[in-house]
Design an enzyme around this catalytic site. Structure first.
Site, short mmCIF file in Angstrom:
data_model
loop_
_atom_site.label_atom_id
_atom_site.label_comp_id
_atom_site.label_asym_id
_atom_site.label_seq_id
_atom_site.Cartn_x
_atom_site.Cartn_y
_atom_site.Cartn_z
N ASP A 73 0.73 -1.49 -0.37
CA ASP A 73 0.38 -0.18 -0.33
C ASP A 73 0.63 1.19 0.09
O ASP A 73 1.23 1.62 1.36
CB ASP A 73 -0.80 -0.24 1.43
CG ASP A 73 -1.87 0.59 1.30
OD1 ASP A 73 -1.70 1.95 0.67
OD2 ASP A 73 -2.61 0.98 1.95
N SER A 153 -2.35 12.38 -15.38
CA SER A 153 -3.39 12.92 -16.08
C SER A 153 -3.40 14.31 -16.86
O SER A 153 -2.90 15.04 -16.30
CB SER A 153 -4.36 12.73 -14.33
OG SER A 153 -5.67 12.72 -15.17
N TYR A 166 -9.22 14.86 -7.64
CA TYR A 166 -8.44 14.08 -8.25
C TYR A 166 -7.52 15.08 -9.35
O TYR A 166 -6.50 15.03 -8.92
CB TYR A 166 -8.61 12.95 -9.55
CG TYR A 166 -7.95 12.49 -10.78
CD1 TYR A 166 -7.72 11.54 -9.69
CD2 TYR A 166 -8.88 12.59 -11.77
CE1 TYR A 166 -6.16 10.82 -11.15
CE2 TYR A 166 -7.90 11.48 -12.65
CZ TYR A 166 -6.47 11.59 -11.74
OH TYR A 166 -5.97 10.14 -12.94
N LYS A 170 -3.42 15.95 -8.81
CA LYS A 170 -2.47 14.98 -10.00
C LYS A 170 -1.50 16.56 -10.57
O LYS A 170 -0.25 16.24 -10.92
CB LYS A 170 -3.37 14.62 -10.88
CG LYS A 170 -3.69 13.23 -11.00
CD LYS A 170 -2.46 12.10 -10.86
CE LYS A 170 -3.21 10.94 -11.40
NZ LYS A 170 -1.38 10.08 -11.37
N1 LIG Z 1 -7.17 5.18 -16.81
C1 LIG Z 1 -7.29 6.81 -17.34
O1 LIG Z 1 -7.76 6.46 -18.55
C2 LIG Z 1 -6.36 7.44 -16.77
C3 LIG Z 1 -6.26 8.94 -17.38
C4 LIG Z 1 -5.56 9.58 -17.18
C5 LIG Z 1 -4.41 9.25 -15.82
N2 LIG Z 1 -4.44 7.51 -15.56
C6 LIG Z 1 -3.50 7.05 -13.89
O2 LIG Z 1 -2.94 5.75 -14.59
C7 LIG Z 1 -2.20 5.47 -13.75
C8 LIG Z 1 -3.39 4.23 -13.97
O3 LIG Z 1 -4.55 4.04 -14.02
P1 LIG Z 1 -5.63 2.68 -14.04
O4 LIG Z 1 -7.01 2.98 -14.94
O5 LIG Z 1 -4.76 1.80 -15.01
O6 LIG Z 1 -5.48 2.48 -12.66
P2 LIG Z 1 -6.60 0.97 -11.73
O7 LIG Z 1 -7.49 1.31 -10.79
O8 LIG Z 1 -6.93 0.17 -13.41
O9 LIG Z 1 -5.12 0.75 -11.43
C9 LIG Z 1 -4.72 0.70 -10.49
C10 LIG Z 1 -3.50 -0.08 -9.18
O10 LIG Z 1 -3.08 0.58 -8.62
C11 LIG Z 1 -3.68 0.01 -7.84
N3 LIG Z 1 -3.01 0.89 -6.20
C12 LIG Z 1 -4.41 1.88 -5.93
N4 LIG Z 1 -4.19 1.89 -4.52
C13 LIG Z 1 -3.16 1.89 -4.57
C14 LIG Z 1 -2.11 1.47 -3.20
N5 LIG Z 1 -2.78 2.61 -2.43
N6 LIG Z 1 -0.75 1.20 -2.98
C15 LIG Z 1 -0.73 0.16 -4.15
N7 LIG Z 1 -1.73 -0.29 -5.03
C16 LIG Z 1 -2.69 0.10 -5.34
C17 LIG Z 1 -4.83 -0.58 -7.92
O11 LIG Z 1 -5.31 -2.22 -7.09
C18 LIG Z 1 -4.48 -1.01 -9.36
O12 LIG Z 1 -4.06 -2.83 -9.41
C19 LIG Z 1 -3.25 6.31 -12.19
O13 LIG Z 1 -2.29 6.53 -11.58
C20 LIG Z 1 -4.56 7.16 -13.29
O14 LIG Z 1 -4.32 8.08 -12.05
C21 LIG Z 1 -5.35 7.04 -15.95
#
Ligand SMILES: NC(=O)c1ccc[n+]([C@@H]2O[C@H](COP(=O)([O-])OP(=O)(O)OC[C@H]3O[C@@H](n4cnc5c(N)ncnc54)[C@H](O)[C@@H]3O)[C@@H](O)[C@H]2O)c1
Length: 266
Positions: A73, A153, A166, A170
């Site tokens: 975590d 993001s 959020y 970011k």
């Molecule tokens: N998907 C999008 O459209 C998008 C857009 C902009 C930015 N992002 C950023 O990209 C990154 C990944 O996004 P995603 O969509 O793959 O997310 P996701 O939610 O699918 O995966 C996130 C992972 O982080 C893990 N996680 C969550 N809290 C945690 C903690 N406290 N400690 C350790 N692990 C933890 C979860 O178990 C999961 O495996 C994030 O930082 C998100 O903000 C995503």
């Protein structure tokens, strides 16, 4: 006929040891897979311990590079210390950190966000990246081509009215990481990728307007589709490999090139 010049040599990650936070699934797993595929040893650090190990085993089988998974975590200092210690013990050092953990809920009413929600977004998206970076720093300073890359993001760079907590966290991450890049000048490169819409569980859980997905396919959008984890992972490969040796302190948009704001008519 031999070809002595290999333009891809600068993208090879052999000799690099990487921690990818939140790498059990989706974007983080895509980053871990791509960096391992380029020859790096990778440690996935994710809240989902079992899934981290499953993903790591699949990546190792697919790429032939060492890939491990560990429950962690990133909001807990003890967990951060444990995963950094384990990675260094397993790999003999650490050259690269990908701060990929993040997300936060949608707030349909942006006038009603509690202090706790603002603080929680900051804790998960911003403070965790600071703590991870500082825990890795002594090892990064010993490595060849050390770097930190953050999953930022696009919502940090445009009005994020329905994901205010959020987007704010970011945006703070961007500022923090540019500052750290300057503090670590000529020692460790620090960059962020401002990610656009990638349809993942995290995206779905945030409850964003499904109409945005349709608008992203609009012919006026520069690329005309949503992103795939691989689109982000390839940018991360460039930013972590020697190919980007002259790049630091940057926030680089990988978001399909389109203007979501314009398409939404806002
Ligand atoms: N998907 C999008 O459209 C998008 C857009 C902009 C930015 N992002 C950023 O990209 C990154 C990944 O996004 P995603 O969509 O793959 O997310 P996701 O939610 O699918 O995966 C996130 C992972 O982080 C893990 N996680 C969550 N809290 C945690 C903690 N406290 N400690 C350790 N692990 C933890 C979860 O178990 C999961 O495996 C994030 O930082 C998100 O903000 C995503």
């Amino acid at each position: 006929m031999t070809h002595p010049f290999d333009a891809f040599a600068d993208f090879h990650m052999g000799g690099h040891s990487v921690i990818v936070t939140g790498g059990a699934q989706n974007i983080g797993a895509g980053i871990a897979r791509t960096l391992a595929g380029a020859g790096a040893q990778v440690m996935i650090a994710d809240l989902q311990g079992d899934k981290s190990q499953e993903t790591a085993a699949a990546i190792e089988a697919e790429t032939g590079s060492r890939c491990l998974g560990m429950g962690c975590d990133v909001t807990r200092s003890e967990d951060i210390d444990a995963v950094v210690t384990a990675a260094v013990a397993e790999f003999g050092g650490l050259s690269t950190l990908i701060n990929n953990v993040g997300w936060g809920p949608r707030h349909p009413d942006p006038t009603a966000i509690s202090d706790d929600e603002l603080i929680e977004a900051y804790r998960l998206n911003t403070i965790s990246a600071y703590r991870m970076t500082m825990a890795c720093l002594p090892h990064l300073l010993e490595a060849e081509n050390p770097s930190v890359v953050n999953s930022g993001s696009f919502s940090s760079a445009v009005p994020a009215y329905d994901i205010l907590a959020y987007g704010t966290a970011k945006a703070a991450l961007n500022q923090m990481m540019v500052s750290i890049a300057h503090m670590l000048a000529q020692k460790v490169r620090v960059n962020s990728v401002l990610i656009g819409t990638v349809l993942t569980e995290g995206y779905a859980a945030a409850g964003l307007d499904p109409a945005i997905q349709e608008k992203l396919k609009h012919p006026d959008n520069l690329i005309g589709r949503t992103g795939q984890p691989r689109d982000i992972a390839n940018a991360m490969l460039w930013l972590t490999s020697p190919a980007s040796a002259w790049v630091s302190g940057q926030t680089i948009k990988v978001h399909g090139g389109g203007s979501v704001v314009r398409l939404l008519g806002k």
